[in-house]
Design an enzyme around this catalytic site. Sequence first.
Site, PDB file in Angstrom:
ATOM      1  N   CYS A  17       5.106   7.293 -17.667  1.00  0.00           N
ATOM      2  CA  CYS A  17       6.262   7.309 -16.760  1.00  0.00           C
ATOM      3  C   CYS A  17       7.217   8.472 -16.993  1.00  0.00           C
ATOM      4  O   CYS A  17       7.299   9.370 -16.175  1.00  0.00           O
ATOM      5  CB  CYS A  17       7.024   5.988 -16.896  1.00  0.00           C
ATOM      6  SG  CYS A  17       6.051   4.579 -16.368  1.00  0.00           S
TER       7      CYS A  17
HETATM    8  N1  LIG Z   1       2.791   1.726 -17.702  1.00  0.00           N
HETATM    9  C1  LIG Z   1       4.077   1.533 -17.472  1.00  0.00           C
HETATM   10  O1  LIG Z   1       4.859   1.255 -18.378  1.00  0.00           O
HETATM   11  C2  LIG Z   1       4.641   1.633 -16.065  1.00  0.00           C
HETATM   12  C3  LIG Z   1       5.923   1.138 -15.819  1.00  0.00           C
HETATM   13  C4  LIG Z   1       6.459   1.227 -14.551  1.00  0.00           C
HETATM   14  C5  LIG Z   1       5.722   1.833 -13.530  1.00  0.00           C
HETATM   15  N2  LIG Z   1       4.484   2.338 -13.802  1.00  0.00           N
HETATM   16  C6  LIG Z   1       3.755   2.936 -12.687  1.00  0.00           C
HETATM   17  O2  LIG Z   1       2.797   1.983 -12.230  1.00  0.00           O
HETATM   18  C7  LIG Z   1       1.600   2.638 -11.797  1.00  0.00           C
HETATM   19  C8  LIG Z   1       0.403   2.114 -12.575  1.00  0.00           C
HETATM   20  O3  LIG Z   1       0.574   2.450 -13.946  1.00  0.00           O
HETATM   21  P1  LIG Z   1      -0.257   1.733 -15.093  1.00  0.00           P
HETATM   22  O4  LIG Z   1       0.394   2.132 -16.381  1.00  0.00           O
HETATM   23  O5  LIG Z   1      -0.439   0.285 -14.786  1.00  0.00           O
HETATM   24  O6  LIG Z   1      -1.655   2.479 -14.933  1.00  0.00           O
HETATM   25  P2  LIG Z   1      -3.056   2.031 -15.606  1.00  0.00           P
HETATM   26  O7  LIG Z   1      -3.856   3.266 -15.692  1.00  0.00           O
HETATM   27  O8  LIG Z   1      -2.795   1.208 -16.814  1.00  0.00           O
HETATM   28  O9  LIG Z   1      -3.682   1.057 -14.518  1.00  0.00           O
HETATM   29  C9  LIG Z   1      -4.086   1.484 -13.267  1.00  0.00           C
HETATM   30  C10 LIG Z   1      -5.375   0.778 -12.914  1.00  0.00           C
HETATM   31  O10 LIG Z   1      -5.727   1.136 -11.563  1.00  0.00           O
HETATM   32  C11 LIG Z   1      -7.144   1.249 -11.497  1.00  0.00           C
HETATM   33  N3  LIG Z   1      -7.448   2.052 -10.313  1.00  0.00           N
HETATM   34  C12 LIG Z   1      -7.330   3.374 -10.133  1.00  0.00           C
HETATM   35  N4  LIG Z   1      -7.615   3.695  -8.860  1.00  0.00           N
HETATM   36  C13 LIG Z   1      -7.946   2.550  -8.232  1.00  0.00           C
HETATM   37  C14 LIG Z   1      -8.308   2.235  -6.906  1.00  0.00           C
HETATM   38  N5  LIG Z   1      -8.397   3.156  -5.951  1.00  0.00           N
HETATM   39  N6  LIG Z   1      -8.589   0.950  -6.623  1.00  0.00           N
HETATM   40  C15 LIG Z   1      -8.496  -0.012  -7.586  1.00  0.00           C
HETATM   41  N7  LIG Z   1      -8.123   0.228  -8.855  1.00  0.00           N
HETATM   42  C16 LIG Z   1      -7.839   1.490  -9.166  1.00  0.00           C
HETATM   43  C17 LIG Z   1      -7.523   1.877 -12.814  1.00  0.00           C
HETATM   44  O11 LIG Z   1      -8.878   1.620 -13.137  1.00  0.00           O
HETATM   45  C18 LIG Z   1      -6.563   1.169 -13.780  1.00  0.00           C
HETATM   46  O12 LIG Z   1      -7.128  -0.020 -14.310  1.00  0.00           O
HETATM   47  C19 LIG Z   1       1.866   4.131 -12.000  1.00  0.00           C
HETATM   48  O13 LIG Z   1       2.375   4.660 -10.809  1.00  0.00           O
HETATM   49  C20 LIG Z   1       2.947   4.161 -13.053  1.00  0.00           C
HETATM   50  O14 LIG Z   1       3.751   5.306 -12.960  1.00  0.00           O
HETATM   51  C21 LIG Z   1       3.920   2.231 -15.042  1.00  0.00           C
END
Ligand SMILES: NC(=O)c1ccc[n+]([C@@H]2O[C@H](COP(=O)([O-])OP(=O)(O)OC[C@H]3O[C@@H](n4cnc5c(N)ncnc54)[C@H](O)[C@@H]3O)[C@@H](O)[C@H]2O)c1
Length: 459
Positions: A271
Amino acid sequence: MNELKAKLQNRNATAAVIGLGYVGLPLAMEIAAAGFKVIGIDLDENKIAFLNQRKSYILDVPEKTIADAISERRFAATTNFAALAEADTVSICVPTPLSKSRDPDISYILSATEEIRKYLHKGQLIVLESTTYPGTTDELIAPELESSGLRIGKDFCVAFSPERIDPGNAKFNTRNTPKIVGGITDTCTETARLFYSQFIERVIPVSSTKCAEMVKLLENTFRSVNIGMVNELALMCDVLGVDVYEVIDAAATKPFGFSPFYPGPGLGGHCIPIDPHYLAWKLKALNFQARFIGLAAEINGMMPSVVSTLVADGLNRFSKSIRGSKIMVLGVAYKKDVSDCRESPALDVMRLLKEKGAILTYNDPFVTTLRLGASILKSVDISPAEIARHDCVIILTDHSSYDFRQIVQAAKLLVDTRNSTKGLQEFKNRIIKLGAGPAVRAKATHEHEHDRAPGLAAH
Ligand SMILES: NC(=O)c1ccc[n+]([C@@H]2O[C@H](COP(=O)([O-])OP(=O)(O)OC[C@H]3O[C@@H](n4cnc5c(N)ncnc54)[C@H](O)[C@@H]3O)[C@@H](O)[C@H]2O)c1
């Protein structure tokens, strides 16, 4: 949309979550806990197989929560997007990284949207949760979905609701962290508010998707800029010979108008190092330069090299160089008590030290193996004997399980980038602390001549 609203209120709607990572899996579990039937969709077959074996890969989600949700038929995981045909709500939680040229990579959002479009039907609510630049929902998702012939606000709803989860936070989770929602139309905002208020304690509607997108970027830019400012303060304190932590802690006694931020080895995670670039990129396209974002990125990006200089300074006390020294890194995850190494500054610090010829090992209770360039490292134990075998130990991530007294007692030289050795004054001569100033360090070096930690001979 009335039928959907009734289903949401009665909690007999089916909710789909696309992307079951750090954000999507906890969200899916919270929706399921409220009584909804949840379909989790991810492209990663390993994750789906894990979930179907009732196993968790996210520390904040206990296996029992997954097992109970599956047993009670409130949760099913699949790689098959056809399941969207029976979904009343769809939450998009896919990654939003930067490309190699450090521009937003929204390809994951676009591919998820294309899949949703294939199965879009009347009475659905689509919510984007992934962090992205202002305008993404309105300018990209809405037209793609409306190309189906269905109309937003009349046939289906679209909203943006930024995820605020803080992995490893024992106090705030999906349920008790207030949630912002902004829809394309008022009906969209109201429908999204109704959905989230079923399983989140406080939901705050805003007037548009763009405003909701901007809220998230303000929050993360605020952190990046403040961390950049305090990292620069640490460098100033180094020059002035003042202990930055003493300054911050004293300033934090002010009961209004001040929030403490602390210096560290650099930014990490999916993030804070990334999201502000989404905002800067969008503004650049509109001929506006986001100067604070650029400056904070520059200062925060310098910190791994500052840490490597501290290590060189410390070894110098013993007439040693980084080349050939045995250096142990403690904590490689980007923050305490999580296993996530994405963008972790530890990777940069380790790469810099390796380039300078250090013999590196690491320990992290949450990360058993680590890829560093072409090599794979394994987490080593941190027995006093193992620590004492090293010329220098660096604290990069202050995991709660570390016993810092025991670590510093065994270390010949300790570089502390997290103020973990606060209160361990009796060992100050073997500690180099970020932001404690060369003047402070020089004093310690001088005293060090009289109190040398055991066992460090020059090369
Ligand atoms: N990790 C954090 O602390 C956090 C906090 C707030 C917001 N975010 C935001 O949330 C979003 C997700 O982050 P995250 O940390 O959960 O990512 P992550 O990589 O942990 O999880 C994302 C998942 O999406 C899957 N994926 C990718 N493309 C796909 C598709 N087309 N169809 C289905 N599945 C798909 C991946 O395999 C993965 O399992 C990002 O935009 C991030 O900036 C993250």
